[in-house]
Design a protein around this motif. Structure first.
Motif, PDB file in Angstrom:
ATOM      1  N   ASP A  33       0.823  -1.215   0.000  1.00  0.00           N
ATOM      2  CA  ASP A  33       0.000   0.000   0.000  1.00  0.00           C
ATOM      3  C   ASP A  33       0.858   1.266   0.000  1.00  0.00           C
ATOM      4  OD1 ASP A  33      -2.443  -1.325  -0.025  1.00  0.00           O
ATOM      5  OD2 ASP A  33      -2.451  -1.574   2.147  1.00  0.00           O
ATOM      6  N   VAL A  34       1.948   1.248   0.750  1.00  0.00           N
ATOM      7  CA  VAL A  34       2.825   2.419   0.766  1.00  0.00           C
ATOM      8  C   VAL A  34       3.422   2.648  -0.612  1.00  0.00           C
ATOM      9  CG1 VAL A  34       5.006   3.319   1.659  1.00  0.00           C
ATOM     10  CG2 VAL A  34       3.343   2.317   3.227  1.00  0.00           C
ATOM     11  N   CYS A  44      -8.764  -3.301   8.731  1.00  0.00           N
ATOM     12  CA  CYS A  44      -8.065  -3.985   7.638  1.00  0.00           C
ATOM     13  C   CYS A  44      -8.738  -3.699   6.299  1.00  0.00           C
ATOM     14  CB  CYS A  44      -8.031  -5.489   7.900  1.00  0.00           C
ATOM     15  SG  CYS A  44      -6.919  -5.978   9.233  1.00  0.00           S
ATOM     16  N   THR A  45     -10.071  -3.636   6.290  1.00  0.00           N
ATOM     17  CA  THR A  45     -10.792  -3.314   5.062  1.00  0.00           C
ATOM     18  C   THR A  45     -10.454  -1.908   4.591  1.00  0.00           C
ATOM     19  OG1 THR A  45     -12.610  -4.767   5.732  1.00  0.00           O
ATOM     20  CG2 THR A  45     -13.073  -3.154   4.002  1.00  0.00           C
ATOM     21  N   ALA A  46     -10.361  -0.981   5.542  1.00  0.00           N
ATOM     22  CA  ALA A  46     -10.031   0.399   5.185  1.00  0.00           C
ATOM     23  C   ALA A  46      -8.639   0.515   4.580  1.00  0.00           C
ATOM     24  CB  ALA A  46     -10.149   1.292   6.423  1.00  0.00           C
ATOM     25  N   LEU A  47      -7.733  -0.395   4.937  1.00  0.00           N
ATOM     26  CA  LEU A  47      -6.394  -0.367   4.347  1.00  0.00           C
ATOM     27  C   LEU A  47      -6.448  -0.487   2.832  1.00  0.00           C
ATOM     28  CD1 LEU A  47      -4.433  -2.766   6.759  1.00  0.00           C
ATOM     29  CD2 LEU A  47      -4.157  -0.287   6.587  1.00  0.00           C
ATOM     30  N   LEU A  48      -7.395  -1.283   2.341  1.00  0.00           N
ATOM     31  CA  LEU A  48      -7.442  -1.578   0.899  1.00  0.00           C
ATOM     32  C   LEU A  48      -7.862  -0.377   0.068  1.00  0.00           C
ATOM     33  CD1 LEU A  48      -9.139  -5.097   1.093  1.00  0.00           C
ATOM     34  CD2 LEU A  48      -6.714  -4.583   0.793  1.00  0.00           C
ATOM     35  N   ALA A  69      -6.153   3.882   9.148  1.00  0.00           N
ATOM     36  CA  ALA A  69      -6.708   2.535   9.006  1.00  0.00           C
ATOM     37  C   ALA A  69      -5.894   1.516   9.795  1.00  0.00           C
ATOM     38  CB  ALA A  69      -6.765   2.146   7.534  1.00  0.00           C
ATOM     39  N   TRP A  70      -4.561   1.621   9.728  1.00  0.00           N
ATOM     40  CA  TRP A  70      -3.712   0.676  10.459  1.00  0.00           C
ATOM     41  C   TRP A  70      -3.846   0.864  11.968  1.00  0.00           C
ATOM     42  CZ3 TRP A  70      -1.974  -3.807  10.398  1.00  0.00           C
ATOM     43  CH2 TRP A  70      -0.878  -4.229  11.164  1.00  0.00           C
ATOM     44  N   ILE A  71      -3.929   2.100  12.412  1.00  0.00           N
ATOM     45  CA  ILE A  71      -4.158   2.355  13.840  1.00  0.00           C
ATOM     46  C   ILE A  71      -5.497   1.764  14.270  1.00  0.00           C
ATOM     47  CG2 ILE A  71      -4.646   4.182  15.510  1.00  0.00           C
ATOM     48  CD1 ILE A  71      -2.518   5.875  14.118  1.00  0.00           C
ATOM     49  N   SER A  72      -6.523   1.913  13.426  1.00  0.00           N
ATOM     50  CA  SER A  72      -7.847   1.371  13.745  1.00  0.00           C
ATOM     51  C   SER A  72      -7.804  -0.143  13.866  1.00  0.00           C
ATOM     52  CB  SER A  72      -8.861   1.783  12.671  1.00  0.00           C
ATOM     53  OG  SER A  72      -8.978   3.187  12.585  1.00  0.00           O
ATOM     54  N   ALA A  73      -7.077  -0.788  12.948  1.00  0.00           N
ATOM     55  CA  ALA A  73      -6.954  -2.243  13.020  1.00  0.00           C
ATOM     56  C   ALA A  73      -6.247  -2.658  14.309  1.00  0.00           C
ATOM     57  CB  ALA A  73      -6.196  -2.766  11.799  1.00  0.00           C
ATOM     58  N   GLN A  74      -5.183  -1.956  14.666  1.00  0.00           N
ATOM     59  CA  GLN A  74      -4.462  -2.271  15.890  1.00  0.00           C
ATOM     60  C   GLN A  74      -5.346  -2.064  17.125  1.00  0.00           C
ATOM     61  OE1 GLN A  74      -1.622  -3.579  16.622  1.00  0.00           O
ATOM     62  NE2 GLN A  74      -0.107  -3.199  15.042  1.00  0.00           N
ATOM     63  N   SER A  91      -6.537  -8.083  -1.946  1.00  0.00           N
ATOM     64  CA  SER A  91      -7.690  -8.070  -1.053  1.00  0.00           C
ATOM     65  C   SER A  91      -7.767  -9.342  -0.226  1.00  0.00           C
ATOM     66  CB  SER A  91      -8.981  -7.882  -1.858  1.00  0.00           C
ATOM     67  OG  SER A  91      -8.985  -6.627  -2.506  1.00  0.00           O
ATOM     68  N   LEU A  92      -7.590 -10.480  -0.877  1.00  0.00           N
ATOM     69  CA  LEU A  92      -7.634 -11.752  -0.158  1.00  0.00           C
ATOM     70  C   LEU A  92      -6.465 -11.870   0.817  1.00  0.00           C
ATOM     71  CD1 LEU A  92      -8.689 -14.223  -2.998  1.00  0.00           C
ATOM     72  CD2 LEU A  92     -10.057 -13.485  -1.041  1.00  0.00           C
ATOM     73  N   MET A  93      -5.312 -11.381   0.394  1.00  0.00           N
ATOM     74  CA  MET A  93      -4.134 -11.437   1.263  1.00  0.00           C
ATOM     75  C   MET A  93      -4.400 -10.731   2.586  1.00  0.00           C
ATOM     76  SD  MET A  93      -0.463  -9.577   0.720  1.00  0.00           S
ATOM     77  CE  MET A  93      -0.331 -10.106  -0.975  1.00  0.00           C
ATOM     78  N   VAL A  94      -5.018  -9.561   2.511  1.00  0.00           N
ATOM     79  CA  VAL A  94      -5.223  -8.752   3.696  1.00  0.00           C
ATOM     80  C   VAL A  94      -6.450  -9.190   4.493  1.00  0.00           C
ATOM     81  CG1 VAL A  94      -5.750  -6.401   4.499  1.00  0.00           C
ATOM     82  CG2 VAL A  94      -4.038  -6.764   2.716  1.00  0.00           C
ATOM     83  N   LEU A  95      -7.499  -9.631   3.805  1.00  0.00           N
ATOM     84  CA  LEU A  95      -8.779  -9.841   4.478  1.00  0.00           C
ATOM     85  C   LEU A  95      -9.138 -11.295   4.746  1.00  0.00           C
ATOM     86  CD1 LEU A  95     -11.115  -7.204   2.768  1.00  0.00           C
ATOM     87  CD2 LEU A  95      -9.956  -7.064   4.964  1.00  0.00           C
ATOM     88  N   ALA A  96      -8.413 -12.253   4.183  1.00  0.00           N
ATOM     89  CA  ALA A  96      -8.808 -13.657   4.355  1.00  0.00           C
ATOM     90  C   ALA A  96      -8.867 -14.052   5.830  1.00  0.00           C
ATOM     91  CB  ALA A  96      -7.840 -14.565   3.590  1.00  0.00           C
ATOM     92  N   VAL A  97      -7.786 -13.804   6.563  1.00  0.00           N
ATOM     93  CA  VAL A  97      -7.769 -14.208   7.975  1.00  0.00           C
ATOM     94  C   VAL A  97      -8.666 -13.305   8.823  1.00  0.00           C
ATOM     95  CG1 VAL A  97      -6.329 -14.667   9.981  1.00  0.00           C
ATOM     96  CG2 VAL A  97      -5.475 -15.194   7.704  1.00  0.00           C
ATOM     97  N   PRO A  98      -8.662 -11.974   8.653  1.00  0.00           N
ATOM     98  CA  PRO A  98      -9.609 -11.154   9.422  1.00  0.00           C
ATOM     99  C   PRO A  98     -11.064 -11.552   9.207  1.00  0.00           C
ATOM    100  CG  PRO A  98      -7.891  -9.761   8.509  1.00  0.00           C
ATOM    101  CD  PRO A  98      -7.694 -11.126   7.916  1.00  0.00           C
TER     102      PRO A  98
END
Length: 402
Positions: free
Chosen positions: A29-30, A86-90, A101-106, A159-166
């Motif tokens: 993403d960066v 995690c969804t917001a990261l995408l 978004a990352w702070i929210s996930a944490q 998308s699957l990489m980031v969201l599959a486990v969450p």
């Protein structure tokens, strides 16, 4: 023990949910949002911001879980909040929103950790404290594996990489919460909305936190310069050094899991936590010093495995000691403080390790990385020396009144 295993599964899902975004997702993403900028510096800043959020959120939500007796509710809410982050990261349109978004996930997933910490100690028999601590310590390593697997399997599907486990956690954690016994809100809830400093200011709990910090510091610092050690001390090429660092990391992880499980699954769990902590710290000092003095890469790898077993033992013993020093009613806050030590240590480790690299302090070695390992044994030894003077929970608090 069944309840502990269920909670360990929840903790593993939470850890795995954070792994893929942290290891791969944020880097992608960066680069997407900052193709020609300071990618490394920006990524480091985002991860640091998330770590600071976790450092605050873990004990904060642990305290809230203790105070409100709504631990199951917070567990489910945290899974939903983490998934939303995690969804917001995408779809973050800029670096600022990516950071938020990352702070929210944490924050969301550390809400889960706070609830789990309280739920673990509720109705936990003293005889099961070390067993539970061993299981949860092993999960700190094993929990990352599903996230790493998702990153590898869905490498071409962001998308699957980031969201599959969450997504799996979002479904599984409410089911897990439904299997746990309910908690009624205390009639004196309002009077409990204070920070119970006296319960976490005992010398026994302080020792557990200090030991956890020192062990996590050694874990983070121990391999930071391993690549340079292999290339400078033994004049290996980069590819060979990378391979050995990977092997060393794997051996250390196997040692951590093995040490934790060996205590949890055998009669070693009946040993007093202070004694186990002393054994773990002693073995860690030995393994750390052996890495500093290692004459060959093989000796370094063996010493790394020994240090890993010691870290697993120390993690288990420090958590068991903390749980024995805390009332069950305030365990969420206390174990959150213990977890904060894990979060703080990796942030300090790079600066400390760099300051400890002192070429020439060991005359028969050409590199200064051996000095770093040897100097790291000092705080380990200081923690070990403090074990005899720590006191159990019933002793006088370090503060007389709050």
């Amino acid at each position: 023990m069944k309840r502990i295993l269920i909670l360990a599964l929840a903790q593993a899902l939470v850890l795995a949910s954070l792994t893929a975004p942290a290891v791969v997702g944020l880097s992608i993403d960066v680069r997407r949002l900052l193709p020609n900028g300071d990618e490394a510096g920006t990524l480091a800043a985002i991860i640091s911001a998330g770590s600071i959020a976790a450092l605050v959120a873990n004990p904060l939500f642990g305290w809230l879980a203790d105070a409100t007796r709504r631990r199951r509710t917070l567990l489910v809410a945290g899974a939903a909040g983490g998934f939303a982050g995690c969804t917001a990261l995408l779809w973050a349109p800029c670096i600022g929103m990516l950071t938020v978004a990352w702070i929210s996930a944490q924050v969301g997933y550390n809400m889960c950790f706070g609830a789990i910490n309280g739920l673990v100690s509720a109705q936990l028999a003293p005889a099961d404290r070390t067993r539970a601590a061993g299981v949860l310590s092993a999960v700190t390593v094993l929990g990352a594996l599903p996230g790493l697997a998702a990153a590898a399997v869905f490498a071409n599907h962001r998308s699957l990489m980031v969201l599959a486990v969450p997504a799996a956690a979002l479904v599984a954690i409410p089911l897990i919460a439904s299997r746990l016994p309910g908690e009624s809100a205390s009639a004196t809830r309002r009077s409990r909305l204070h920070v119970p400093i006296r319960t976490i200011a005992t010398s026994a709990f302080g020792l557990a936190v200090a030991a956890r910090f020192v062990i996590a510091l050694e874990l983070a610092a121990g391999l930071i310069f391993a690549l340079y050690l292999f290339t400078d001390r033994w004049h290996l090429g980069t590819s060979a050094a990378v391979r050995l660092v990977s092997i060393a990391t794997l051996l250390g992880a196997v040692g951590i899991v093995g040490g934790s499980c060996a205590i949890s699954l055998t009669r070693l769990r009946v040993i007093a936590p202070r004694v186990l902590l002393g054994i773990g710290l002693g073995a860690l000092a030995l393994g750390t010093a052996a890495r500093g003095l290692a004459p060959t890469p093989t000796v370094f790898l063996v010493a790394t495995f020994i240090a890993g077993c010691a870290i697993g033992t120390g993690f288990t013993a420090s958590r068991s000691l903390a749980q024995s020093a805390l009332p069950a009613a305030d365990s969420g806050l206390g174990l959150g403080v213990l977890n904060a030590a894990n979060t703080l240590a990796p942030a300090i480790a790079p600066l400390l390790a760099g300051a400890l690299v002192m070429p020439g302090i060991i005359p028969w070695q050409t590199d200064g990385y051996g000095a770093m390992y040897l100097l790291l044994t000092i705080p380990i030894a200081l923690c070990a020396a403090a074990i005899p003077i720590s006191r159990p929970r019933r002793s006088r608090s370090l503060v007389s009144a709050i």
